[in-house]
Design an enzyme around this catalytic site. Structure first.
Site, short mmCIF file in Angstrom:
data_model
loop_
_atom_site.label_atom_id
_atom_site.label_comp_id
_atom_site.label_asym_id
_atom_site.label_seq_id
_atom_site.Cartn_x
_atom_site.Cartn_y
_atom_site.Cartn_z
N CYS A 4 1.61 -1.19 0.56
CA CYS A 4 0.25 -0.08 0.19
C CYS A 4 0.25 1.31 0.21
O CYS A 4 2.13 0.95 0.39
CB CYS A 4 -0.71 0.32 0.60
SG CYS A 4 -0.84 0.20 2.61
N GLU A 5 0.72 1.68 -1.02
CA GLU A 5 1.10 3.60 -1.26
C GLU A 5 1.46 4.05 0.18
O GLU A 5 2.31 4.94 0.09
CB GLU A 5 1.42 3.81 -2.33
CG GLU A 5 -0.40 5.46 -2.22
CD GLU A 5 0.09 5.86 -3.63
OE1 GLU A 5 0.62 5.03 -4.59
OE2 GLU A 5 -1.94 6.34 -3.72
N HIS A 6 0.34 4.14 1.29
CA HIS A 6 0.22 5.24 2.66
C HIS A 6 1.34 4.42 3.92
O HIS A 6 1.51 5.55 4.13
CB HIS A 6 -1.17 4.79 2.67
CG HIS A 6 -2.21 5.40 1.93
ND1 HIS A 6 -3.22 4.94 1.65
CD2 HIS A 6 -2.14 6.51 0.87
CE1 HIS A 6 -3.76 5.34 -0.08
NE2 HIS A 6 -3.35 6.65 0.27
N HIS A 7 1.23 3.11 3.75
CA HIS A 7 2.03 3.13 4.72
C HIS A 7 3.40 1.62 4.24
O HIS A 7 3.85 1.17 4.91
CB HIS A 7 1.56 1.78 5.65
CG HIS A 7 0.47 2.97 6.38
ND1 HIS A 7 -1.46 2.54 5.26
CD2 HIS A 7 -0.26 3.91 6.96
CE1 HIS A 7 -2.05 3.89 6.47
NE2 HIS A 7 -1.54 4.30 6.99
N GLN A 38 -5.88 -0.23 -3.88
CA GLN A 38 -6.45 -1.58 -4.69
C GLN A 38 -7.17 -0.88 -5.78
O GLN A 38 -6.87 -1.79 -7.06
CB GLN A 38 -7.20 -1.99 -3.94
CG GLN A 38 -8.13 -3.35 -4.22
CD GLN A 38 -8.30 -4.32 -2.97
OE1 GLN A 38 -8.08 -4.13 -1.81
NE2 GLN A 38 -9.39 -4.91 -3.12
N HIS A 50 -5.60 -5.40 3.59
CA HIS A 50 -4.52 -4.79 3.67
C HIS A 50 -3.62 -5.34 5.55
O HIS A 50 -4.39 -4.50 6.55
CB HIS A 50 -4.89 -3.24 3.93
CG HIS A 50 -5.90 -3.13 1.88
ND1 HIS A 50 -5.17 -1.56 1.21
CD2 HIS A 50 -6.62 -3.75 1.67
CE1 HIS A 50 -5.41 -2.16 -0.52
NE2 HIS A 50 -6.54 -3.13 0.15
N CYS A 64 -2.10 -2.79 6.83
CA CYS A 64 -2.63 -1.87 7.44
C CYS A 64 -3.37 -1.07 7.95
O CYS A 64 -3.54 -0.12 9.11
CB CYS A 64 -2.27 0.36 6.35
SG CYS A 64 -3.28 0.07 5.15
N1 GTP Z 1 -9.32 3.80 -0.83
C1 GTP Z 1 -7.92 2.67 0.02
N2 GTP Z 1 -7.35 3.55 0.54
C2 GTP Z 1 -6.63 2.53 1.41
C3 GTP Z 1 -5.85 1.60 0.64
N3 GTP Z 1 -5.04 1.44 1.00
C4 GTP Z 1 -4.84 1.97 2.37
N4 GTP Z 1 -6.44 2.31 2.45
C5 GTP Z 1 -6.34 4.00 3.31
O1 GTP Z 1 -5.50 5.73 3.30
C6 GTP Z 1 -6.07 5.73 4.43
C7 GTP Z 1 -4.77 6.78 5.01
O2 GTP Z 1 -5.87 7.48 5.61
P1 GTP Z 1 -4.49 8.45 6.47
O3 GTP Z 1 -5.95 8.74 8.15
O4 GTP Z 1 -3.92 9.67 5.83
O5 GTP Z 1 -3.70 7.40 7.45
P2 GTP Z 1 -3.63 7.00 8.57
O6 GTP Z 1 -4.03 8.22 9.53
O7 GTP Z 1 -2.77 5.75 8.68
O8 GTP Z 1 -5.22 6.19 8.81
P3 GTP Z 1 -5.74 4.41 9.44
O9 GTP Z 1 -4.87 3.32 8.67
O10 GTP Z 1 -7.34 5.15 9.89
O11 GTP Z 1 -4.99 4.61 10.87
C8 GTP Z 1 -6.53 5.32 5.14
O12 GTP Z 1 -7.96 5.27 5.40
C9 GTP Z 1 -6.03 3.47 4.30
O13 GTP Z 1 -7.05 2.02 5.15
C10 GTP Z 1 -6.21 1.52 -0.33
O14 GTP Z 1 -5.60 -0.05 -2.04
N5 GTP Z 1 -7.55 2.60 -1.06
ZN ZN Z 2 -1.82 1.37 4.14
#
Ligand code: GTP
Ligand code: ZN
Length: 216
Positions: A102-105, A143, A171, A173
């Site tokens: 996942c690109e966020h984490h 995704q 996921h 994360c």
């Molecule tokens: N739409 C989508 N969201 C994703 C995917 N992978 C991770 N995420 C979401 O990206 C979001 C990032 O939110 P943030 O609030 O910026 O990050 P965060 O504080 O780490 O969020 P939490 O996971 O809720 O603790 C989260 O809601 C994740 O679940 C994906 O493949 N698709």
């Molecule tokens: Zn993630």
């Protein structure tokens, strides 16, 4: 008969990467290793203790492996395996395992992909469908984009009557951190052509995806 793929064929990839023009990343491996050392220190660890001394090198190698899809292109992996065939029934490759990040984490996305298309004079080597999933999976992803990229790639290559892609994934994360919901699965789909226009075709695809195969 093998069809040659036009050299200028590009498959849509809405996220530009610094590697899109075929160049090398603008940081050295040594700098990447140094960055992981910094991370370890930030976590309160001693990067010089015996168990960690090679960890930065290993982690960089592992991350490069997990994102090797940046170094690949559809043209390359296809190796010309598009064939002229007069068939117009659905082709489905299901249960393709996928390991993405996942690109966020930068944590794993683990799941499976089901890909179907209805040909329009051309078919693709079956393994190439799995290779396309693999290539886009081995990048930093969300995704939804992964799902759309696979559908767009097949559509661009074959100009079929339609393409359907479903990705089911969990996921890490959402499992190991954050909201901590093990057992949650995210299902995304991308329907192109006849699959988006005709409910019965879409239904046939969904029932084939749900069908329990005889062999595992
Ligand atoms: N739409 C989508 N969201 C994703 C995917 N992978 C991770 N995420 C979401 O990206 C979001 C990032 O939110 P943030 O609030 O910026 O990050 P965060 O504080 O780490 O969020 P939490 O996971 O809720 O603790 C989260 O809601 C994740 O679940 C994906 O493949 N698709
Ligand atoms: Zn993630």
């Amino acid at each position: 008969m093998t069809l040659s793929i036009p050299a200028n064929l590009t498959v849509s990839n809405s996220v530009p990467s610094s590697l899109d023009n075929g160049s090398q990343p603008p940081v050295s491996e040594a700098e990447m290793i140094q960055a992981v050392r910094t991370l370890l220190i930030g976590l309160g660890e001693d990067p010089d203790r015996e168990g960690l001394v090679d960890t930065p090198k290993r982690m960089v190698k592992a991350l490069k492996f997990l994102t090797q899809g940046y170094q690949q292109s559809v043209d390359e992996l296809l190796n010309g395996a598009v064939f002229t065939e007069d068939v117009n029934e659905m082709v489905l490759v299901r249960d393709i395992d996928i390991f993405s990040s996942c690109e966020h984490h930068i944590l794993p996305i683990i799941g499976r992909v089901h890909v179907a298309y209805i040909p329009n004079g051309k078919v693709i080597g079956l393994s190439k469908i799995a290779r396309i999933c693999e290539m886009y999976g081995r990048r930093l992803q969300v995704q939804e984009r992964l799902t759309a990229q696979i559908a767009d790639a097949i559509e661009g290559l074959l100009k079929p009557q339609g393409v359907a892609v479903v990705v089911e994934a969990t996921h890490m994360c959402m499992v190991m951190r954050g909201v901590q919901k093990p057992g949650s699965w995210t299902v995304t789909s991308a329907m192109r052509g006849i699959f988006s226009e005709d409910a019965r075709t879409r239904q046939e695809f969904m029932s084939l995806v749900r069908h329990n195969p005889q062999f595992h």
